[in-house]
Design a protein around this motif. Structure first.
Motif, PDB file in Angstrom:
ATOM      1  N   GLN A   3      54.491  82.115  22.300  1.00 38.67           N
ATOM      2  CA  GLN A   3      54.205  81.120  21.361  1.00 38.67           C
ATOM      3  C   GLN A   3      54.802  79.662  21.858  1.00 38.67           C
ATOM      4  O   GLN A   3      55.807  79.466  22.259  1.00 38.67           O
ATOM      5  CB  GLN A   3      54.709  81.452  19.932  1.00 38.67           C
ATOM      6  N   LEU A   4      53.817  78.654  21.676  1.00 37.20           N
ATOM      7  CA  LEU A   4      54.160  77.213  21.991  1.00 37.20           C
ATOM      8  C   LEU A   4      53.834  76.371  20.669  1.00 37.20           C
ATOM      9  O   LEU A   4      52.688  76.504  20.128  1.00 37.20           O
ATOM     10  CB  LEU A   4      53.562  76.895  23.212  1.00 37.20           C
ATOM     11  N   CYS A  22      58.087  70.501  21.933  1.00 34.69           N
ATOM     12  CA  CYS A  22      57.135  71.640  22.201  1.00 34.69           C
ATOM     13  C   CYS A  22      58.364  72.884  22.167  1.00 34.69           C
ATOM     14  O   CYS A  22      59.257  73.021  23.092  1.00 34.69           O
ATOM     15  CB  CYS A  22      56.562  71.758  23.488  1.00 34.69           C
ATOM     16  N   ALA A  23      58.316  73.635  21.151  1.00 31.81           N
ATOM     17  CA  ALA A  23      59.180  74.842  20.869  1.00 31.81           C
ATOM     18  C   ALA A  23      58.563  76.228  21.404  1.00 31.81           C
ATOM     19  O   ALA A  23      57.448  76.583  21.015  1.00 31.81           O
ATOM     20  CB  ALA A  23      59.365  74.991  19.483  1.00 31.81           C
ATOM     21  N   ALA A  24      59.382  76.841  22.458  1.00 36.05           N
ATOM     22  CA  ALA A  24      58.597  77.940  22.950  1.00 36.05           C
ATOM     23  C   ALA A  24      59.307  79.236  22.731  1.00 36.05           C
ATOM     24  O   ALA A  24      60.614  79.214  22.240  1.00 36.05           O
ATOM     25  CB  ALA A  24      58.944  77.656  24.693  1.00 36.05           C
ATOM     26  N   SER A  77      64.970  76.384  24.871  1.00 36.78           N
ATOM     27  CA  SER A  77      63.715  76.644  25.070  1.00 36.78           C
ATOM     28  C   SER A  77      62.696  75.627  24.458  1.00 36.78           C
ATOM     29  O   SER A  77      61.656  75.930  23.706  1.00 36.78           O
ATOM     30  CB  SER A  77      63.152  78.059  24.339  1.00 36.78           C
ATOM     31  N   MET A  78      62.898  74.349  24.641  1.00 37.34           N
ATOM     32  CA  MET A  78      62.203  73.022  24.097  1.00 37.34           C
ATOM     33  C   MET A  78      61.887  72.418  25.203  1.00 37.34           C
ATOM     34  O   MET A  78      62.454  72.304  26.465  1.00 37.34           O
ATOM     35  CB  MET A  78      63.321  72.245  23.341  1.00 37.34           C
ATOM     36  N   ALA A  79      60.618  71.561  25.114  1.00 36.78           N
ATOM     37  CA  ALA A  79      59.999  70.720  26.065  1.00 36.78           C
ATOM     38  C   ALA A  79      59.849  69.446  25.245  1.00 36.78           C
ATOM     39  O   ALA A  79      59.535  69.594  24.014  1.00 36.78           O
ATOM     40  CB  ALA A  79      59.010  71.066  27.049  1.00 36.78           C
ATOM     41  N   GLY A 113      49.685  75.600  23.335  1.00 38.57           N
ATOM     42  CA  GLY A 113      50.132  75.547  21.938  1.00 38.57           C
ATOM     43  C   GLY A 113      48.662  75.173  21.183  1.00 38.57           C
ATOM     44  O   GLY A 113      47.693  75.081  21.578  1.00 38.57           O
ATOM     45  N   GLN A 114      49.088  74.761  19.947  1.00 41.87           N
ATOM     46  CA  GLN A 114      47.695  74.548  18.841  1.00 41.87           C
ATOM     47  C   GLN A 114      47.386  72.952  18.952  1.00 41.87           C
ATOM     48  O   GLN A 114      46.392  72.810  18.390  1.00 41.87           O
ATOM     49  CB  GLN A 114      48.012  74.961  17.670  1.00 41.87           C
TER      50      GLN A 114
END
Length: 122
Positions: A3-4, A22-24, A77-79, A113-114
């Motif tokens: 999930q992104l 962006c949370a992964a 786990s973030m971009a 992601g969405q």
């Protein structure tokens, strides 16, 4: 499952700034590169920036060089995509994606992601 989730978009005036996140989840984040893409109405999806899994290398589209900065925090786990000096032509839906290779080519990415809307307008 992978999930992104992007966040941080919005309406900003020309010359302004936004920081996209962006949370992964669902995969080993630091095993994969991250790319940021955008798609404006009526246009093809465009690669904006990418970063290798250990953040040792980055790349930018010519249209955003010197204005946008990509980064990642593997512990969280973030971009991120820091966008400065925004222009009306930066208006688009922005997507983060993950894949094995850091490239500005969308075909290299397996998960997306969405998207988050960025609108630059006065």
């Amino acid at each position: 499952q992978v999930q992104l989730v992007e966040s941080g978009g919005g309406l900003v005036q020309p010359g302004g700034s936004l920081r996209l996140s962006c949370a992964a989840s669902g995969f080993t984040f630091d095993d994969y590169a991250i790319g940021w893409f955008r798609q404006a109405p009526g246009k093809e999806r465009e690669g904006v920036s990418c970063i290798t899994r250990r953040a040792t290398s980055t790349a930018y589209a010519d249209s955003v060089k010197g204005r946008f900065t990509i980064s990642r925090d593997n512990a969280k786990s973030m971009a991120y995509l820091q966008m400065n000096s925004l222009k009306p032509e930066d208006t688009a839906v922005y997507y983060c994606a993950t894949g094995r290779i850091a490239t500005l080519q969308s075909l290299s990415y397996n998960y997306w992601g969405q998207g988050t809307q960025v609108t630059v307008s006065s």
